[in-house]
Write an enzyme that holds these catalytic residues in place. Structure first.
Site, short mmCIF file in Angstrom:
data_model
loop_
_atom_site.label_atom_id
_atom_site.label_comp_id
_atom_site.label_asym_id
_atom_site.label_seq_id
_atom_site.Cartn_x
_atom_site.Cartn_y
_atom_site.Cartn_z
N CYS A 72 -29.20 -26.83 32.04
CA CYS A 72 -29.45 -27.50 30.76
C CYS A 72 -30.90 -28.00 30.72
O CYS A 72 -31.32 -28.72 31.63
CB CYS A 72 -28.48 -28.66 30.58
SG CYS A 72 -28.87 -29.68 29.15
N LYS A 120 -27.72 -13.23 -12.77
CA LYS A 120 -28.48 -11.99 -12.60
C LYS A 120 -27.98 -11.34 -11.31
O LYS A 120 -28.27 -11.80 -10.22
CB LYS A 120 -29.98 -12.27 -12.52
CG LYS A 120 -30.80 -10.99 -12.45
CD LYS A 120 -32.28 -11.27 -12.61
CE LYS A 120 -33.06 -10.00 -12.85
NZ LYS A 120 -32.93 -9.00 -11.78
N ASP A 156 0.82 -1.22 0.00
CA ASP A 156 0.00 0.00 0.00
C ASP A 156 0.85 1.26 0.00
O ASP A 156 0.52 2.25 -0.66
CB ASP A 156 -0.93 0.01 1.23
CG ASP A 156 -2.02 -1.03 1.09
OD1 ASP A 156 -2.04 -1.73 0.05
OD2 ASP A 156 -2.84 -1.15 2.01
S1 IVH Z 1 -29.93 -7.56 -19.27
C1 IVH Z 1 -32.70 -5.46 -22.15
N1 IVH Z 1 -28.37 -9.00 -17.72
O1 IVH Z 1 -32.03 -7.01 -14.04
C2 IVH Z 1 -32.17 -6.28 -21.04
N2 IVH Z 1 -29.86 -7.49 -16.69
O2 IVH Z 1 -35.03 -6.99 -14.51
C3 IVH Z 1 -31.41 -5.50 -20.07
N3 IVH Z 1 -29.70 -7.45 -14.24
O3 IVH Z 1 -32.51 -3.65 -14.72
C4 IVH Z 1 -30.99 -6.22 -18.88
N4 IVH Z 1 -28.09 -8.93 -14.07
O4 IVH Z 1 -30.34 -4.25 -13.62
C5 IVH Z 1 -29.34 -8.07 -17.77
N5 IVH Z 1 -26.90 -10.31 -16.49
C6 IVH Z 1 -27.85 -9.38 -16.55
C7 IVH Z 1 -28.38 -8.79 -15.38
C8 IVH Z 1 -29.39 -7.85 -15.49
C9 IVH Z 1 -28.90 -8.10 -13.41
C10 IVH Z 1 -30.75 -6.50 -13.82
C11 IVH Z 1 -30.70 -5.20 -14.56
C12 IVH Z 1 -32.09 -4.91 -15.03
C13 IVH Z 1 -32.89 -5.93 -14.30
C14 IVH Z 1 -34.02 -6.37 -15.21
#
Ligand code: IVH
Length: 675
Positions: A414, A118, A36
């Site tokens: 206990c 997701k 660091d």
């Molecule tokens: S694609 C047109 N890919 O989920 C499609 N979204 O319910 C655009 N999200 O607002 C989204 N992981 O914030 C996509 N691998 C992923 C994602 C993702 C999380 C979220 C995103 C979006 C929401 C949709």
């Protein structure tokens, strides 16, 4: 520009590149290359040069990542192309319907999909002009978001300039879309800090990320460690991007944008469902929260043909995991006594469906946790069940607290055997002092002894152990090998047939391994892995029985605490007596030469496994390597000796190549192992 300023400009550019490189190693790879203090030195040099030469200041300088004066409010940002949401699927059927629909519209047999996690964070849009980060905005309502540029600039994972490996900056305008989130360990650290400062803790990483990103004072955001993963590209002009989604992700990655490692390309609906299950099993071990997986038609031209319905694309869907949290009423708090005498308060709940099952009990861990979370009997609580982890009471919904709630008091004796309860000053756990006199501890010890990974006595479960102990037939594990047919057959719900089966299983368990035997003894702090290491190290039980604390600490991964537990256990005469009885009753295993100080073929070598190997599972490959003395690590560094790469190996393989680490296929690994 004069000769002198020219040199300074070059030094500044060099410092910026170097600092960003270290940011990347530190924040994205988790492998800092310099101390660091060295980093701080570079940073201060750059700050000083920029202060002396304000004409050389630049918006993409890492010195801009520390935050600035607080804003009064966030400005509104009109998204150039709307930020859409995804339709959700909660079942396999819904996923099949999604795939069927796409095949029908496109008129094809099978579809190629890009699949990815997701992320459970906040959607944002990053705008780059001529490759330089100029603005970042939240999703807002999809058409209008908030300008959080200053805050996003402090997120080290977000590149301030898009450059490819050759250092060339891209020359057009582009929008990168993705999710800001907080890694679990950073969330834990933040909450520990909040606690220490007497501030309110954040409920989950998502809320912590949201709270940190929506700070008007970007210096606060800078002090929180946020991360970012891209999942798409918004508007992009004058550039020919790859024609597949997965290739676009690679393209972004090559320009310094972080993308998920857990991405794949699969074919057809079975590929989708396999990915869902695979990620489902890995979910709990991921360093960040996800709430499902996303499936996208991989071919961008096909995506465009499929188009949108309302505010969601037809070419993509989110397959959600069952909710991990649910609200219910805490009816009462019972106390359970475990194998080592620990008293665990357990919440009795009004039945609630969470994480895919109905839950009626949840652990409250210990007295301190109950106080810390301020849980009272009668409260409305949030129950959490993540993966296969036992359900726990996550928090209380104070707004719903009735007037007549009761406080929990840890019993002084206990609840099972009446022995007094003790609590050591440095421990959170209260313990029953009854030892094996306590039927609860005895039952748990027997269940552990018989469990699959220990002596593996098939059929000796909860109910049976309960009966055997309560009827006074079994006191210790050695008694199991002395019970007779008639005693068992006389037990409730136990016919002759089941009795024979049980006796067979008990007989069968006599042939075991030293590792299983050590684990089965149920010694505090000696888990399965430690038992294996000890068995490997000592080779025979007698070697282990005569080892002292110092000798024990020579076993791999054994420290003073584990060594002391072992010595404490063995210094109890009755424990040695039971071991003696078990052996004389026929419990046996193959003994071997101690491996203690033997050098194994891969001793001192570090391996990293990545991608899907053609025949071996990750676990199998790991076990094989460890048995030969290798260390198997999760990330690639200069210290890695070999990377074993299978299909769809991603970032780790790239890193291995960049660091000139030897890369092996499964075949090559097997050749190496077999000499
Ligand atoms: S694609 C047109 N890919 O989920 C499609 N979204 O319910 C655009 N999200 O607002 C989204 N992981 O914030 C996509 N691998 C992923 C994602 C993702 C999380 C979220 C995103 C979006 C929401 C949709």
């Amino acid at each position: 520009m004069g000769l002198f300023t020219d040199a300074i400009a070059r030094r500044i550019a060099q410092l910026r590149a170097e600092i960003e490189h270290h940011n990347y190693l530190y924040y994205m790879q988790d492998e800092p290359a310099i101390p660091d203090a060295e980093y701080d030195k570079l940073f201060r040099e750059l700050q000083a040069l920029e202060a002396q030469h304000p004409e050389l200041l630049s918006v993409d300088s890492p010195t801009r990542r520390v935050g600035g004066a607080p804003l009064k409010s966030f400005a509104e940002v009109q998204h150039s192309t709307p930020m859409l949401s995804l339709n959700n699927a909660f079942s396999d059927e819904e996923v099949r319907a999604f795939d069927a629909r796409i095949r029908e519209v496109l008129g094809v047999q099978t579809v190629e999909y890009a699949v990815e996690p997701k992320f459970d964070g906040l959607a944002i849009n990053l705008s780059y002009r001529q490759g330089v980060f100029v603005q970042g905005a939240t999703r807002g309502d999809g058409s209008t978001g908030e300008d959080v540029s200053e805050n996003l600039r402090t997120v080290r994972a977000i590149p301030l300039r898009l450059q490819d490996a050759s250092g060339a900056t891209i020359v057009t305008d582009i929008e990168v879309r993705g999710e800001v989130l907080m890694f679990n360990r950073d969330f834990d650290k933040l909450n520990a800090q909040q606690r220490a400062n007497g501030d309110k803790e954040f409920v989950n990483p998502r809320n912590a990320a949201a709270g940190s990103l929506r700070q008007l004072d970007s210096r606060i955001t800078a002090s929180r460690r946020l991360s970012f993963f891209a999942y798409g590209i918004g508007r992009c002009e004058g550039l020919t991007l790859p024609a597949q989604h997965d290739q676009q992700m690679v393209w972004l990655q090559q320009r310094g944008v972080p993308v998920a490692e857990q991405r794949r390309v699969v074919h057809g609906v079975e590929g989708l469902l396999d990915f869902y299950r695979e990620i489902g099993t890995k979910r709990a071990a991921l360093p960040f929260a996800i709430d499902g997986v996303v499936y996208k038609v991989n071919d961008i031209a096909l995506q465009q043909r499929l188009g949108f319905v309302a505010r969601a694309p037809r070419f993509a869907i989110a397959h959600k995991f069952p909710a991990e949290e649910a609200m219910t009423t805490l009816l009462d708090i019972d106390v359970q006594v475990g194998r080592t005498g620990v008293l665990t308060p357990v919440a009795r709940l009004a039945p609630v469906f969470v994480g895919g099952v109905t839950v009626t009990n949840a652990t409250l861990h210990n007295e301190d946790e109950i106080r810390r979370k301020d849980v009272r009997i009668g409260d409305t609580v949030i129950v959490r069940r993540a993966g296969d982890v036992i359900p726990e009471v996550a928090r209380v919904v104070l707004e719903r607290r009735p007037l007549d709630v009761r406080e929990f008091v840890m019993p002084k004796v206990c609840p099972v055997c009446g022995s007094h309860v003790t609590r050591q000053a440095d421990e959170a756990a209260s313990r029953c002092s009854g030892g094996l006199f306590c039927p609860a501890q005895r039952k748990q010890a027997l269940l552990h002894f018989a469990s699959r990974r220990a002596m593996n006595i098939d059929g000796l479960g909860d109910k049976l152990v309960e009966q055997l102990v309560d009827a006074g037939l079994v006191h210790t594990s050695a008694d199991l090998y002395q019970i007779g047919m008639s005693a068992i057959a006389n037990l409730e719900r136990m016919g002759e047939k089941s009795a024979i089966k049980l006796l067979d299983a008990i007989e069968h368990s006599k042939h075991t391994t030293l590792a299983r035997f050590i684990f089965a003894l149920g010694i505090r702090n000696v888990g399965e892995a430690t038992a294996k290491d000890m068995a490997m190290h000592f080779g025979t039980l007698d070697n282990l029985l005569t080892a002292d604390v110092e000798r024990l600490q020579r076993v791999r991964d054994v420290g003073p605490v584990v060594a002391q537990s072992m010595v404490d256990f063995l210094s109890e005469a009755h424990n040695r007596e039971i071991i003696k009885q078990l052996r004389s009753l026929g419990v046996q295993w193959d003994e071997h030469e101690p491996q203690a100080d033997k050098i194994l073929p891969f001793s001192g070598k570090t391996f990293v496994l990545t991608g899907t190997l053609p025949t071996l599972s990750r676990e199998q490959a790991k076990e094989m390597l460890e048995a030969l003395g290798a260390k198997v690590s999760g990330s690639v560094s200069k210290k890695t000796d070999y990377v074993v790469a299978g299909a769809e190996a991603g970032g780790k393989l790239e890193k291995a190549l960049a660091l000139h680490v030897a890369v092996l296929s499964e075949d090559e690994l097997l050749i190496l192992i077999n000499g």
